[in-house]
Design a protein around this motif. Structure first.
Motif, PDB file in Angstrom:
ATOM      1  N   GLN A 106       0.830  -1.207   0.000  1.00  0.00           N
ATOM      2  CA  GLN A 106       0.000   0.000   0.000  1.00  0.00           C
ATOM      3  C   GLN A 106       0.863   1.255   0.000  1.00  0.00           C
ATOM      4  OE1 GLN A 106      -2.547  -0.685   3.395  1.00  0.00           O
ATOM      5  NE2 GLN A 106      -4.132  -1.622   2.129  1.00  0.00           N
ATOM      6  N   GLU A 107       1.996   1.191   0.674  1.00  0.00           N
ATOM      7  CA  GLU A 107       2.883   2.351   0.728  1.00  0.00           C
ATOM      8  C   GLU A 107       3.821   2.432  -0.481  1.00  0.00           C
ATOM      9  OE1 GLU A 107       6.734   3.979   3.170  1.00  0.00           O
ATOM     10  OE2 GLU A 107       5.323   2.692   4.240  1.00  0.00           O
ATOM     11  N   LEU A 108       4.382   1.293  -0.873  1.00  0.00           N
ATOM     12  CA  LEU A 108       5.473   1.287  -1.856  1.00  0.00           C
ATOM     13  C   LEU A 108       5.051   0.924  -3.267  1.00  0.00           C
ATOM     14  CD1 LEU A 108       8.010  -0.592   0.434  1.00  0.00           C
ATOM     15  CD2 LEU A 108       7.903   1.878   0.004  1.00  0.00           C
ATOM     16  N   GLY A 109       3.829   0.493  -3.447  1.00  0.00           N
ATOM     17  CA  GLY A 109       3.374   0.060  -4.760  1.00  0.00           C
ATOM     18  C   GLY A 109       3.534  -1.444  -4.908  1.00  0.00           C
ATOM     19  N   PRO A 110       3.230  -1.960  -6.077  1.00  0.00           N
ATOM     20  CA  PRO A 110       3.264  -3.408  -6.299  1.00  0.00           C
ATOM     21  C   PRO A 110       4.604  -4.034  -5.901  1.00  0.00           C
ATOM     22  CG  PRO A 110       2.305  -2.301  -8.190  1.00  0.00           C
ATOM     23  CD  PRO A 110       2.855  -1.235  -7.289  1.00  0.00           C
ATOM     24  N   VAL A 129      10.552  -5.776  -6.408  1.00  0.00           N
ATOM     25  CA  VAL A 129      11.546  -6.822  -6.644  1.00  0.00           C
ATOM     26  C   VAL A 129      12.325  -6.536  -7.930  1.00  0.00           C
ATOM     27  CG1 VAL A 129      11.851  -9.276  -7.178  1.00  0.00           C
ATOM     28  CG2 VAL A 129      10.307  -8.589  -5.341  1.00  0.00           C
ATOM     29  N   GLU A 130      11.625  -6.103  -8.962  1.00  0.00           N
ATOM     30  CA  GLU A 130      12.302  -5.777 -10.230  1.00  0.00           C
ATOM     31  C   GLU A 130      13.279  -4.624 -10.055  1.00  0.00           C
ATOM     32  OE1 GLU A 130       9.112  -5.089 -12.988  1.00  0.00           O
ATOM     33  OE2 GLU A 130       8.967  -7.222 -13.498  1.00  0.00           O
ATOM     34  N   ARG A 131      12.872  -3.590  -9.302  1.00  0.00           N
ATOM     35  CA  ARG A 131      13.783  -2.471  -9.053  1.00  0.00           C
ATOM     36  C   ARG A 131      15.018  -2.943  -8.293  1.00  0.00           C
ATOM     37  NH1 ARG A 131       8.936  -0.050  -8.092  1.00  0.00           N
ATOM     38  NH2 ARG A 131       9.189   0.070  -5.827  1.00  0.00           N
ATOM     39  N   ASP A 137      17.371  -4.740 -10.541  1.00  0.00           N
ATOM     40  CA  ASP A 137      18.051  -3.815 -11.452  1.00  0.00           C
ATOM     41  C   ASP A 137      18.971  -2.830 -10.720  1.00  0.00           C
ATOM     42  OD1 ASP A 137      16.757  -4.951 -13.610  1.00  0.00           O
ATOM     43  OD2 ASP A 137      15.186  -3.406 -13.703  1.00  0.00           O
ATOM     44  N   GLY A 138      19.070  -2.965  -9.389  1.00  0.00           N
ATOM     45  CA  GLY A 138      19.900  -2.049  -8.614  1.00  0.00           C
ATOM     46  C   GLY A 138      19.288  -0.679  -8.452  1.00  0.00           C
ATOM     47  N   ARG A 139      17.960  -0.587  -8.564  1.00  0.00           N
ATOM     48  CA  ARG A 139      17.277   0.709  -8.487  1.00  0.00           C
ATOM     49  C   ARG A 139      16.380   0.842  -7.252  1.00  0.00           C
ATOM     50  NH1 ARG A 139      13.541   1.372 -12.036  1.00  0.00           N
ATOM     51  NH2 ARG A 139      13.361  -0.795 -12.657  1.00  0.00           N
ATOM     52  N   LEU A 140      16.562  -0.030  -6.269  1.00  0.00           N
ATOM     53  CA  LEU A 140      15.752   0.049  -5.054  1.00  0.00           C
ATOM     54  C   LEU A 140      16.332   1.131  -4.159  1.00  0.00           C
ATOM     55  CD1 LEU A 140      13.392  -1.320  -3.520  1.00  0.00           C
ATOM     56  CD2 LEU A 140      15.131  -2.633  -2.315  1.00  0.00           C
ATOM     57  N   GLY A 141      15.511   2.080  -3.775  1.00  0.00           N
ATOM     58  CA  GLY A 141      15.971   3.178  -2.939  1.00  0.00           C
ATOM     59  C   GLY A 141      16.035   2.803  -1.470  1.00  0.00           C
ATOM     60  N   LEU A 142      16.868   3.508  -0.735  1.00  0.00           N
ATOM     61  CA  LEU A 142      17.004   3.275   0.697  1.00  0.00           C
ATOM     62  C   LEU A 142      15.659   3.458   1.407  1.00  0.00           C
ATOM     63  CD1 LEU A 142      18.728   2.722   3.194  1.00  0.00           C
ATOM     64  CD2 LEU A 142      19.331   5.148   3.220  1.00  0.00           C
ATOM     65  N   GLY A 143      14.901   4.465   0.992  1.00  0.00           N
ATOM     66  CA  GLY A 143      13.592   4.694   1.602  1.00  0.00           C
ATOM     67  C   GLY A 143      12.640   3.536   1.369  1.00  0.00           C
ATOM     68  N   GLU A 144      12.723   2.922   0.183  1.00  0.00           N
ATOM     69  CA  GLU A 144      11.876   1.765  -0.111  1.00  0.00           C
ATOM     70  C   GLU A 144      12.280   0.570   0.757  1.00  0.00           C
ATOM     71  OE1 GLU A 144      10.608   1.937  -4.705  1.00  0.00           O
ATOM     72  OE2 GLU A 144      12.783   1.860  -4.376  1.00  0.00           O
TER      73      GLU A 144
END
Length: 104
Positions: free
Chosen positions: A35-39, A44-46, A49-56
């Motif tokens: 609900q907060e971060l989206g699907p 997992v895909e982000r 791909d090395g695109r997961l943010g610290l906040g996520e």
């Protein structure tokens, strides 16, 4: 905090400010994170791909905390996660992402 992480339940642990906290990816926790971060599959895909943010990552971990120590705020949790370094948090992230994909 009582007890350590139980791998049979898909749990992982992370150290924040010298304390070991257990992360449990329960259905309710993952729904709250989504609900907060989206699907979650997009998350997992982000990550792949090395695109997961610290906040996520902090948000996912926060929602998956099995127990929250008294007085621990989300801001303090995030600060502690950042202070501990991404390398220290990566094993727990890997476990949670694996549970999202595999289910239990």
């Amino acid at each position: 905090m009582s007890g350590g992480a139980n791998p049979a339940r898909g749990e992982a642990s992370v150290r924040i400010a010298g304390e070991t906290l257990v992360l449990r990816p329960s259905f309710a926790a993952l729904v709250a994170a989504e609900q907060e971060l989206g699907p979650l599959f997009a998350l997992v895909e982000r990550a792949a791909d090395g695109r997961l943010g610290l906040g996520e990552m902090a948000g996912l971990f926060w929602h998956c905390l099995r127990e929250r120590p008294a007085g621990l705020t989300r801001e303090a949790f995030g600060e502690g996660l950042a202070a501990g370094g991404l390398a220290a948090a990566t094993p727990a992230l890997r476990v949670l992402l694996g549970q999202i994909l595999a289910g239990r």
